[in-house]
Design a protein around this motif. Structure first.
Motif, mmCIF file in Angstrom:
data_model
loop_
_atom_site.group_PDB
_atom_site.id
_atom_site.type_symbol
_atom_site.label_atom_id
_atom_site.label_comp_id
_atom_site.label_asym_id
_atom_site.label_seq_id
_atom_site.Cartn_x
_atom_site.Cartn_y
_atom_site.Cartn_z
ATOM 1 N N GLY A 141 72.633 84.379 104.926
ATOM 2 C CA GLY A 141 73.085 83.616 103.772
ATOM 3 C C GLY A 141 73.765 82.315 104.152
ATOM 4 O O GLY A 141 73.830 81.384 103.356
ATOM 5 N N LEU A 142 74.257 82.235 105.384
ATOM 6 C CA LEU A 142 74.935 81.029 105.857
ATOM 7 C C LEU A 142 73.970 79.983 106.405
ATOM 8 O O LEU A 142 74.339 78.826 106.553
ATOM 9 N N LEU A 143 72.757 80.402 106.715
ATOM 10 C CA LEU A 143 71.772 79.492 107.309
ATOM 11 C C LEU A 143 70.945 78.805 106.232
ATOM 12 O O LEU A 143 70.648 79.389 105.186
ATOM 13 N N GLU A 144 70.575 77.562 106.503
ATOM 14 C CA GLU A 144 69.688 76.828 105.602
ATOM 15 C C GLU A 144 68.322 77.515 105.571
ATOM 16 O O GLU A 144 67.860 78.052 106.581
ATOM 17 N N LEU A 145 67.684 77.482 104.400
ATOM 18 C CA LEU A 145 66.320 78.007 104.316
ATOM 19 C C LEU A 145 65.433 77.259 105.298
ATOM 20 O O LEU A 145 65.609 76.066 105.532
ATOM 21 N N HIS A 146 64.497 77.965 105.873
ATOM 22 C CA HIS A 146 63.491 77.455 106.806
ATOM 23 C C HIS A 146 64.067 77.115 108.188
ATOM 24 O O HIS A 146 63.373 76.504 108.998
ATOM 25 N N THR A 147 65.330 77.499 108.442
ATOM 26 C CA THR A 147 65.897 77.333 109.778
ATOM 27 C C THR A 147 65.077 78.157 110.755
ATOM 28 O O THR A 147 64.763 79.320 110.493
ATOM 29 N N SER A 148 64.722 77.577 111.890
ATOM 30 C CA SER A 148 63.963 78.275 112.916
ATOM 31 C C SER A 148 64.920 78.969 113.881
ATOM 32 O O SER A 148 65.913 78.380 114.319
ATOM 33 N N LEU A 149 64.631 80.230 114.184
ATOM 34 C CA LEU A 149 65.473 81.026 115.074
ATOM 35 C C LEU A 149 64.651 81.618 116.206
ATOM 36 O O LEU A 149 63.515 82.049 116.000
ATOM 37 N N GLN A 150 65.245 81.658 117.388
ATOM 38 C CA GLN A 150 64.663 82.390 118.508
ATOM 39 C C GLN A 150 65.258 83.785 118.467
ATOM 40 O O GLN A 150 66.479 83.942 118.365
ATOM 41 N N LEU A 151 64.399 84.798 118.543
ATOM 42 C CA LEU A 151 64.837 86.177 118.386
ATOM 43 C C LEU A 151 64.386 87.060 119.531
ATOM 44 O O LEU A 151 63.420 86.744 120.236
ATOM 45 N N MET A 152 65.057 88.186 119.656
ATOM 46 C CA MET A 152 64.616 89.285 120.496
ATOM 47 C C MET A 152 64.545 90.491 119.574
ATOM 48 O O MET A 152 65.534 90.838 118.917
ATOM 49 N N LEU A 153 63.373 91.093 119.477
ATOM 50 C CA LEU A 153 63.189 92.300 118.677
ATOM 51 C C LEU A 153 63.254 93.490 119.617
ATOM 52 O O LEU A 153 62.532 93.536 120.616
ATOM 53 N N VAL A 154 64.123 94.442 119.303
ATOM 54 C CA VAL A 154 64.244 95.652 120.119
ATOM 55 C C VAL A 154 63.792 96.817 119.248
ATOM 56 O O VAL A 154 64.491 97.232 118.323
ATOM 57 N N GLN A 155 62.596 97.309 119.557
ATOM 58 C CA GLN A 155 62.010 98.377 118.761
ATOM 59 C C GLN A 155 62.710 99.702 119.053
ATOM 60 O O GLN A 155 63.378 99.847 120.089
ATOM 61 N N GLN B 178 61.319 98.906 123.426
ATOM 62 C CA GLN B 178 60.461 97.793 123.834
ATOM 63 C C GLN B 178 61.055 96.508 123.260
ATOM 64 O O GLN B 178 61.441 96.458 122.097
ATOM 65 N N GLU B 179 61.142 95.465 124.086
ATOM 66 C CA GLU B 179 61.694 94.180 123.661
ATOM 67 C C GLU B 179 60.583 93.150 123.515
ATOM 68 O O GLU B 179 59.714 93.051 124.375
ATOM 69 N N ILE B 180 60.643 92.382 122.419
ATOM 70 C CA ILE B 180 59.630 91.367 122.139
ATOM 71 C C ILE B 180 60.335 90.083 121.743
ATOM 72 O O ILE B 180 61.179 90.080 120.849
ATOM 73 N N SER B 181 59.993 88.979 122.416
ATOM 74 C CA SER B 181 60.519 87.671 122.025
ATOM 75 C C SER B 181 59.766 87.197 120.797
ATOM 76 O O SER B 181 58.553 87.413 120.685
ATOM 77 N N ALA B 182 60.481 86.552 119.875
ATOM 78 C CA ALA B 182 59.851 86.120 118.636
ATOM 79 C C ALA B 182 60.506 84.845 118.120
ATOM 80 O O ALA B 182 61.617 84.502 118.510
ATOM 81 N N THR B 183 59.780 84.168 117.246
ATOM 82 C CA THR B 183 60.295 82.999 116.544
ATOM 83 C C THR B 183 60.172 83.294 115.054
ATOM 84 O O THR B 183 59.163 83.831 114.607
ATOM 85 N N ALA B 184 61.213 82.946 114.298
ATOM 86 C CA ALA B 184 61.188 83.233 112.866
ATOM 87 C C ALA B 184 61.877 82.118 112.101
ATOM 88 O O ALA B 184 62.651 81.340 112.663
ATOM 89 N N SER B 185 61.585 82.070 110.815
ATOM 90 C CA SER B 185 62.283 81.141 109.933
ATOM 91 C C SER B 185 62.981 81.943 108.839
ATOM 92 O O SER B 185 62.530 83.025 108.448
ATOM 93 N N VAL B 186 64.084 81.384 108.346
ATOM 94 C CA VAL B 186 64.849 82.014 107.278
ATOM 95 C C VAL B 186 64.163 81.702 105.950
ATOM 96 O O VAL B 186 63.876 80.538 105.657
ATOM 97 N N GLU B 187 63.885 82.725 105.176
ATOM 98 C CA GLU B 187 63.189 82.564 103.900
ATOM 99 C C GLU B 187 63.933 83.297 102.790
ATOM 100 O O GLU B 187 64.757 84.167 103.067
ATOM 101 N N GLU B 188 63.633 82.946 101.567
ATOM 102 C CA GLU B 188 64.197 83.643 100.418
ATOM 103 C C GLU B 188 63.047 84.249 99.634
ATOM 104 O O GLU B 188 62.066 83.556 99.350
ATOM 105 N N VAL B 189 63.166 85.523 99.301
ATOM 106 C CA VAL B 189 62.092 86.241 98.627
ATOM 107 C C VAL B 189 62.601 86.728 97.276
ATOM 108 O O VAL B 189 63.691 87.301 97.186
ATOM 109 N N THR B 190 61.801 86.490 96.255
ATOM 110 C CA THR B 190 62.149 86.989 94.929
ATOM 111 C C THR B 190 61.097 87.997 94.490
ATOM 112 O O THR B 190 59.910 87.820 94.751
#
Length: 95
Positions: free
Chosen positions: A32-46, A50-62
Motif C-alpha cells: 500500500g505504500l508503494l506506487e502502482l507499477h513499481t518494479s521490484l526484484q524478488l526472491m520466491l521461496v516455495q 526451492q528459491e526462484i528469482s523474480a521481477t514483479a510490479s505492484v498492481e491494484e485488482v478490483t
C-alpha cells in the motif's frame, strides 16, 4: 544483499500474455505504500524451499462487490504460477 519478507501467497493467477498475479494471504502494509507499477526484484521461496528469482510490479485488482486489493504481477519471461504458501521476499542489492 538485503531481503525482507513481503507476504505469503494465498492465490496465484496466470494472465495470458501479461504474467502471473500473486495475491497475499493478508494484505501487507508495504504494498500500500508503494506506487502502482513499481518494479521490484524478488526472491520466491516455495514451500519445498526451492528459491526462484523474480521481477514483479505492484498492481491494484478490483473484483465486483469487493474492495480493491494490491497484488504483485510477475513480469519476467517464463513466469509460472507459484504454489500457495510461497514466501515473497523483496531483494535490495546494497552497493
Amino acid at each position: 544483499m538485503k531481503t525482507n519478507l513481503l507476504f505469503r501467497v494465498a492465490e496465484s493467477r496466470p494472465l495470458t500474455g501479461l504474467g502471473v498475479l500473486l495475491f497475499p494471504a493478508e494484505p501487507p502494509e508495504t504494498l500500500g505504500l508503494l506506487e502502482l507499477h513499481t518494479s521490484l526484484q524478488l526472491m520466491l521461496v516455495q514451500p519445498d524451499k526451492q528459491e526462484i528469482s523474480a521481477t514483479a510490479s505492484v498492481e491494484e485488482v478490483t473484483r465486483t462487490g469487493q474492495p480493491a486489493v494490491r497484488a504483485l504481477l510477475l513480469t519476467q519471461e517464463g513466469a509460472a504460477a507459484v504454489p500457495v504458501g510461497t514466501e515473497v521476499w523483496t531483494v535490495a542489492v546494497n552497493g
